[in-house]
Design a protein around this motif. Sequence first.
Motif, PDB file in Angstrom:
ATOM      1  N   GLN A 214       9.295   8.053  -6.372  1.00 49.20           N
ATOM      2  CA  GLN A 214       7.944   7.484  -6.323  1.00 49.20           C
ATOM      3  C   GLN A 214       7.035   8.299  -7.230  1.00 49.20           C
ATOM      4  O   GLN A 214       6.919   9.516  -7.107  1.00 49.20           O
ATOM      5  N   LEU A 215       6.371   7.606  -8.162  1.00 45.11           N
ATOM      6  CA  LEU A 215       5.490   8.271  -9.132  1.00 45.11           C
ATOM      7  C   LEU A 215       4.028   8.231  -8.713  1.00 45.11           C
ATOM      8  O   LEU A 215       3.288   9.188  -8.933  1.00 45.11           O
ATOM      9  N   ALA A 216       3.591   7.097  -8.127  1.00 42.48           N
ATOM     10  CA  ALA A 216       2.173   6.982  -7.780  1.00 42.48           C
ATOM     11  C   ALA A 216       2.001   5.873  -6.757  1.00 42.48           C
ATOM     12  O   ALA A 216       2.857   4.992  -6.612  1.00 42.48           O
ATOM     13  N   ALA A 217       0.854   5.895  -6.054  1.00 36.86           N
ATOM     14  CA  ALA A 217       0.446   4.851  -5.121  1.00 36.86           C
ATOM     15  C   ALA A 217      -1.012   4.527  -5.419  1.00 36.86           C
ATOM     16  O   ALA A 217      -1.885   5.384  -5.271  1.00 36.86           O
ATOM     17  N   LEU A 218      -1.293   3.267  -5.844  1.00 41.53           N
ATOM     18  CA  LEU A 218      -2.623   2.878  -6.301  1.00 41.53           C
ATOM     19  C   LEU A 218      -3.110   1.679  -5.487  1.00 41.53           C
ATOM     20  O   LEU A 218      -2.319   0.941  -4.890  1.00 41.53           O
ATOM     21  N   THR A 219      -4.437   1.461  -5.513  1.00 37.01           N
ATOM     22  CA  THR A 219      -5.033   0.483  -4.607  1.00 37.01           C
ATOM     23  C   THR A 219      -5.336  -0.866  -5.247  1.00 37.01           C
ATOM     24  O   THR A 219      -5.664  -1.798  -4.525  1.00 37.01           O
TER      25      THR A 219
ATOM     26  N   VAL B 104       9.710   1.254 -15.092  1.00 38.81           N
ATOM     27  CA  VAL B 104       9.402   1.464 -13.676  1.00 38.81           C
ATOM     28  C   VAL B 104       9.467   0.141 -12.919  1.00 38.81           C
ATOM     29  O   VAL B 104       9.481  -0.942 -13.519  1.00 38.81           O
ATOM     30  N   ARG B 105       9.535   0.235 -11.606  1.00 40.52           N
ATOM     31  CA  ARG B 105       9.463  -0.926 -10.710  1.00 40.52           C
ATOM     32  C   ARG B 105       8.257  -0.740  -9.796  1.00 40.52           C
ATOM     33  O   ARG B 105       8.031   0.365  -9.282  1.00 40.52           O
ATOM     34  N   ILE B 106       7.551  -1.819  -9.544  1.00 38.77           N
ATOM     35  CA  ILE B 106       6.325  -1.762  -8.747  1.00 38.77           C
ATOM     36  C   ILE B 106       6.462  -2.742  -7.588  1.00 38.77           C
ATOM     37  O   ILE B 106       6.912  -3.877  -7.769  1.00 38.77           O
ATOM     38  N   TYR B 107       6.099  -2.280  -6.389  1.00 42.63           N
ATOM     39  CA  TYR B 107       6.108  -3.167  -5.231  1.00 42.63           C
ATOM     40  C   TYR B 107       4.842  -2.941  -4.412  1.00 42.63           C
ATOM     41  O   TYR B 107       4.150  -1.939  -4.575  1.00 42.63           O
ATOM     42  N   GLN B 108       4.579  -3.905  -3.525  1.00 42.30           N
ATOM     43  CA  GLN B 108       3.392  -3.835  -2.676  1.00 42.30           C
ATOM     44  C   GLN B 108       3.773  -3.303  -1.292  1.00 42.30           C
ATOM     45  O   GLN B 108       4.867  -3.571  -0.791  1.00 42.30           O
ATOM     46  N   ALA B 109       2.831  -2.539  -0.688  1.00 46.52           N
ATOM     47  CA  ALA B 109       3.019  -2.009   0.660  1.00 46.52           C
ATOM     48  C   ALA B 109       1.699  -2.129   1.409  1.00 46.52           C
ATOM     49  O   ALA B 109       0.623  -2.071   0.806  1.00 46.52           O
ATOM     50  N   LEU B 110       1.784  -2.301   2.727  1.00 48.81           N
ATOM     51  CA  LEU B 110       0.604  -2.428   3.578  1.00 48.81           C
ATOM     52  C   LEU B 110       0.388  -1.111   4.307  1.00 48.81           C
ATOM     53  O   LEU B 110       1.240  -0.680   5.101  1.00 48.81           O
ATOM     54  N   ARG B 111      -0.775  -0.462   4.020  1.00 54.20           N
ATOM     55  CA  ARG B 111      -1.095   0.811   4.659  1.00 54.20           C
ATOM     56  C   ARG B 111      -2.523   0.753   5.189  1.00 54.20           C
ATOM     57  O   ARG B 111      -3.455   0.537   4.428  1.00 54.20           O
ATOM     58  N   ASN B 112      -2.644   0.952   6.501  1.00 55.56           N
ATOM     59  CA  ASN B 112      -3.971   0.943   7.150  1.00 55.56           C
ATOM     60  C   ASN B 112      -4.733  -0.345   6.864  1.00 55.56           C
ATOM     61  O   ASN B 112      -5.940  -0.338   6.644  1.00 55.56           O
ATOM     62  N   GLY B 113      -4.014  -1.461   6.850  1.00 54.94           N
ATOM     63  CA  GLY B 113      -4.643  -2.751   6.641  1.00 54.94           C
ATOM     64  C   GLY B 113      -4.974  -3.086   5.206  1.00 54.94           C
ATOM     65  O   GLY B 113      -5.570  -4.129   4.947  1.00 54.94           O
ATOM     66  N   SER B 114      -4.609  -2.253   4.227  1.00 57.82           N
ATOM     67  CA  SER B 114      -4.910  -2.489   2.815  1.00 57.82           C
ATOM     68  C   SER B 114      -3.610  -2.573   2.018  1.00 57.82           C
ATOM     69  O   SER B 114      -2.615  -1.935   2.364  1.00 57.82           O
ATOM     70  N   ILE B 115      -3.653  -3.351   0.932  1.00 53.99           N
ATOM     71  CA  ILE B 115      -2.500  -3.498   0.055  1.00 53.99           C
ATOM     72  C   ILE B 115      -2.498  -2.355  -0.963  1.00 53.99           C
ATOM     73  O   ILE B 115      -3.496  -2.095  -1.613  1.00 53.99           O
ATOM     74  N   TRP B 116      -1.364  -1.685  -1.082  1.00 57.97           N
ATOM     75  CA  TRP B 116      -1.171  -0.617  -2.045  1.00 57.97           C
ATOM     76  C   TRP B 116      -0.090  -1.026  -3.029  1.00 57.97           C
ATOM     77  O   TRP B 116       0.836  -1.765  -2.686  1.00 57.97           O
TER      78      TRP B 116
END
Length: 487
Positions: free
Chosen positions: A406-411, A429-441
């Motif tokens: 993992q290189l970075a996590a952006l909002t 690189v490959r980029i995917y979406q994740a749900l953290r504290n109700g927000s998409i990262w």
Amino acid sequence: MSIGHDLTVLELESQIDVLSRIQFVSRFGSNLVHIEGVKGSGKSWLAQRYLEKWSDDANQALLMCHPNQSIQQQRGIILKQVVRDPLFNEFDTVVDSIGRMLAGEKCNLVLVIDDAHLLPPELLSELWLLVQKAQLTPNWQINVLLFSEAGKLTPALSRVSYGQENKPVDIDIVPLTQEEAATFSEMLVVRFAASREEKARIRNLVEKTKRFPAELIALGEKKTERRVIIRSVTNSPVGVLALASLLLLGAAGGYWWLNQSSTTPVSPSVDTTLEHDSKLALDMDERIDSAMSHFEPEDDTHTIPPDVIDTPVIAETSVEKGKRVIVPSELVDSLVSDSASIENEQKEPTKIENEEQIVSVKVKPTAKEGNAKDSSTLESELASTITFTLANKELKTISDKHYILQLAALTNEEAVQEFLDEYKIEKSVRIYQALRNGSIWYIVTFGDYASISLARGAVQTLPSSVQTLGPWAKSLVQVHREIDSVK
């Protein structure tokens, strides 16, 4: 803390409370338990006492960390206590080695690590993954107990467990109560004192000392040093006589110096002093008069600035013909607002021409021109700058036994695109979406590796600019879970 054999039979209420909480947490499942306390609070004794009397029903392993140990040595110490005849590679992870040696067999293990704040971050991650794997294996129960100094291991554990549902269990070692400190000192310190005076001294110091086992034990160790110092002074009468002689000589010298200072000459008579003071006063008056003569009024009208002329004046200059002088846009804005002859929406630069020089003025576009753009046009221009695509489906097809970096996590997408453009890594690189504290990262990842060791080793192959971001290995199990959380 090293207290001696007698402490093994002295369990105080606060210590029993810590041991019982550890036993409760580790009895029915697999957990990583973090027990922390300040230096001297008895962490080492609690760790060994737990293995001795509170975990008889489980296989035990103990690792006492030292600063000069390598990670291979620490792995070997742990794995040699798991099975009777271990066969492993010290360069493999603890998770892979234990999984290969047990090969599906039942496991009930308690791993105690003393001074765990000296563990390398890589081995700490392996122990966390071992507990995570034990939670998913039906016939495994593995509890890892980390005894560390307060505040030194908490940041590393937070990074290891970031973004995961399971978290390490934290237990604090509190100071002894006043009654416990008195009992502790009586049983382990006071009764070993050589005299009544020494016992009374220790009892008086107990109330002024921090209520930690190591601090209380130190009260009994100070008496030997003090006894040696006193004996060395009393057994040297020649030294005492020499010291007394020096003090007497010093007193006599001081008395002589005071007598000498009292015989200094008498100051001049009062009349002579008054005459001298009057001469000084006259000289001072003359100096003041001469100084005041320089403060006569002067004509300073030449310092007043000239009157303001409203009509424009074209100044001639000797600058070569054809040169341009660019006037800042802020100055032009002020000229535009003050002069009624200049239009509010000027699109071409204003040109002031004369026989010697041409001045080109740049005018900023007005606020009306900036607001005239249609909002849909701005959105389309912004969307056209986003060139990356999500790799959620591609990452889901990779085995959950693999690892990535993992290189970075952006909002937001704009930040992701700026990040990719800055480091020029969009195609790798490959980029995917994740749900953290109700927000998409948006999570930026790199590579695909069969083990965590290969993933960490691949960090050195990345460009130096990317290495400064601090890439860290991440299990595909966690990646798949984060992708599913968006649905």
